[in-house]
Design an enzyme around this catalytic site. Structure first.
Site, PDB file in Angstrom:
ATOM      1  N   HIS A 166       9.989 151.291  -4.639  1.00 16.45           N
ATOM      2  CA  HIS A 166       8.817 152.034  -5.128  1.00 16.45           C
ATOM      3  C   HIS A 166       8.617 151.809  -6.627  1.00 16.45           C
ATOM      4  O   HIS A 166       7.492 151.647  -7.090  1.00 16.45           O
ATOM      5  CB  HIS A 166       9.051 153.513  -4.818  1.00 16.45           C
ATOM      6  CG  HIS A 166       7.962 154.436  -5.229  1.00 16.45           C
ATOM      7  ND1 HIS A 166       6.669 154.346  -4.757  1.00 16.45           N
ATOM      8  CD2 HIS A 166       7.969 155.500  -6.070  1.00 16.45           C
ATOM      9  CE1 HIS A 166       5.938 155.311  -5.275  1.00 16.45           C
ATOM     10  NE2 HIS A 166       6.689 156.028  -6.087  1.00 16.45           N
ATOM     11  N   ASP A 200       3.306 155.654  -8.860  1.00 17.72           N
ATOM     12  CA  ASP A 200       3.752 156.986  -8.483  1.00 17.72           C
ATOM     13  C   ASP A 200       2.736 158.002  -9.031  1.00 17.72           C
ATOM     14  O   ASP A 200       1.538 157.835  -8.798  1.00 17.72           O
ATOM     15  CB  ASP A 200       5.175 157.230  -8.998  1.00 17.72           C
ATOM     16  CG  ASP A 200       5.812 158.481  -8.411  1.00 17.72           C
ATOM     17  OD1 ASP A 200       6.331 158.404  -7.288  1.00 17.72           O
ATOM     18  OD2 ASP A 200       5.783 159.533  -9.068  1.00 17.72           O
ATOM     19  N   TYR A 254       3.843 168.960  -8.919  1.00 16.27           N
ATOM     20  CA  TYR A 254       3.881 169.439  -7.537  1.00 16.27           C
ATOM     21  C   TYR A 254       3.649 170.944  -7.449  1.00 16.27           C
ATOM     22  O   TYR A 254       3.771 171.531  -6.381  1.00 16.27           O
ATOM     23  CB  TYR A 254       5.248 169.090  -6.925  1.00 16.27           C
ATOM     24  CG  TYR A 254       5.575 167.634  -7.095  1.00 16.27           C
ATOM     25  CD1 TYR A 254       5.054 166.681  -6.221  1.00 16.27           C
ATOM     26  CD2 TYR A 254       6.365 167.195  -8.157  1.00 16.27           C
ATOM     27  CE1 TYR A 254       5.320 165.334  -6.407  1.00 16.27           C
ATOM     28  CE2 TYR A 254       6.640 165.852  -8.341  1.00 16.27           C
ATOM     29  CZ  TYR A 254       6.105 164.924  -7.465  1.00 16.27           C
ATOM     30  OH  TYR A 254       6.361 163.594  -7.644  1.00 16.27           O
TER      31      TYR A 254
END
Length: 380
Positions: free
Chosen positions: A358, A179, A305
């Site tokens: 994931h 990730d 982000y």
């Protein structure tokens, strides 16, 4: 700057746990929307079930004690207080490795992996494959302080990891990441190529950019189609880039809001129609969510982000990797090796390792540990 490394132990006040249970008991449930399944978000019945278990069945104190079995520390680097696990192997010749978690995760992502790496003998592995394991908490995640100001990115975190490994006295080490960790790990190699022996990531390198699609084969296109579920889930990149503070008010004030957000993303991050608590152990998932709640880090963990970061300005981009040291991945597909090799010296590219999530180290820690050993066995 002080190089002091301070012992750390998790000790959550009972009042905080009582407050969590009280808030769960007083949840103000919305009316369900007129659609079954996950078409409009986390199903109400499923969320009620998991929240009820969180309130009445989940035992934080038990899991707090398990986490405290890992030696934990804090230190200050680049003006940041960083929390980390440091588990030294008893095996001679163990290779140091630094593991970097992702979002919305924490050091809990590796709770079932650490022992398998540090003590392979106890898990059916070869003791010559042992690791000294270092697991830092990203700034703003868990017990690490939130970033001060702007200008943070994977490269800056990587420089902190390099300094941390220096302070621990390691002259050669490997790096791992999944990730957001898949962006950090290659940057560690770029920053410290003389000491890093190899970069191992869960996956993500070799994904086609828009200009690559015209040259993909039918087989490559079919393989890449498997990423559509993940790409079409809730766009957390856009959400956290636009207004993380706004959303954090709800996540910070309501544990069910925090839980629903995590369940949504753990659902989006599974390649099959498996409930999050089926793909990943329910208590492990709730330990991660509880850590976010108790540390109040739903907002401070959104910084990767943020719009001031270069990657965010361009929108979402897959990790590129690096060519300073050899690279390995847990599972290559649906990525394409020939694309990955444009920016990486790939020496380990399994085609079909097990796993459907994931956060695969949480789902199949035995298989993940075995593959970490396989890659670093090639580059030690």
């Amino acid at each position: 700057m002080s190089d002091e490394i301070r012992p750390f132990r998790i000790d959550i006040p009972q009042a905080d746990l009582d407050d969590l249970r009280d808030r769960l008991s007083r949840t103000r449930w919305p009316r369900p929307v007129a659609e079954e399944g996950w078409g409009r978000g986390v199903p109400a019945e499923y969320l009620r079930e998991v929240a009820g278990y969180w309130r009445d069945g989940y035992d934080w104190r038990r899991h707090e004690a398990l986490l405290n079995e890992f030696p934990q520390f804090t230190t200050d680097v680049d003006g940041q207080e960083v929390h980390f696990l440091h588990v030294r192997s008893a095996e001679p010749g163990a290779l140091p490795i630094v593991l970097t978690h992702g979002w919305p995760n924490s050091f809990v992502e590796f709770a079932d992996l650490v022992g398998r790496l540090a003590d392979p003998r106890a898990h059916g592995g070869d003791p010559s494959d042992a690791f000294h394991v270092v697991v830092p908490s990203l700034p703003g995640f868990g017990f690490s302080a939130p970033p001060r100001g702007t200008g943070w990115g994977a490269a800056r975190v990587a420089r902190i990891w390099v300094e941390l490994m220096r302070r621990l006295g390691y002259q050669r080490y490997g790096v791992q990441g999944g990730d957001f960790g898949a962006y950090v790990a290659p940057e560690v190699a770029r920053a410290d190529p003389e000491r890093v022996v190899g970069v191992y990531i869960t996956g993500g390198i070799g994904m086609p950019a828009e200009e690559d699609f015209a040259e993909l084969t039918a087989e490559e296109l079919a393989g890449f189609a498997g990423t559509e579920r993940w790409m079409e889930g809730v766009d957390h990149h856009a959400l956290l880039r636009a207004a993380p503070q706004t959303f954090s008010y709800g996540w910070h004030d309501s544990p069910v809001a925090q839980l629903a957000w995590h369940l949504q993303k753990f659902w989006d991050f599974c390649v099959e129609d498996a409930l999050p608590t089926d793909a990943v152990d329910r208590d492990l998932l709730l330990t991660n969510t509880t850590l976010y709640w108790l540390t109040g880090t739903s907002g401070s963990s959104s910084w990767p982000y943020a719009p001031e970061e270069k990657a965010a300005e361009k929108g979402f981009t897959w990790p590129e990797g690096q060519k300073a040291v050899p690279t390995g991945v847990y599972c290559g597909p649906p990525a394409i090796r020939r694309l990955a090799e444009r920016d990486n010296t790939v020496v380990h590219w399994p085609e079909s390792n097990p796993g459907r999530h994931h956060f695969v180290a949480m789902e199949v820690p035995d298989a993940y540990a075995a593959d970490v050993r396989a890659f670093f066995g090639k580059v030690r």
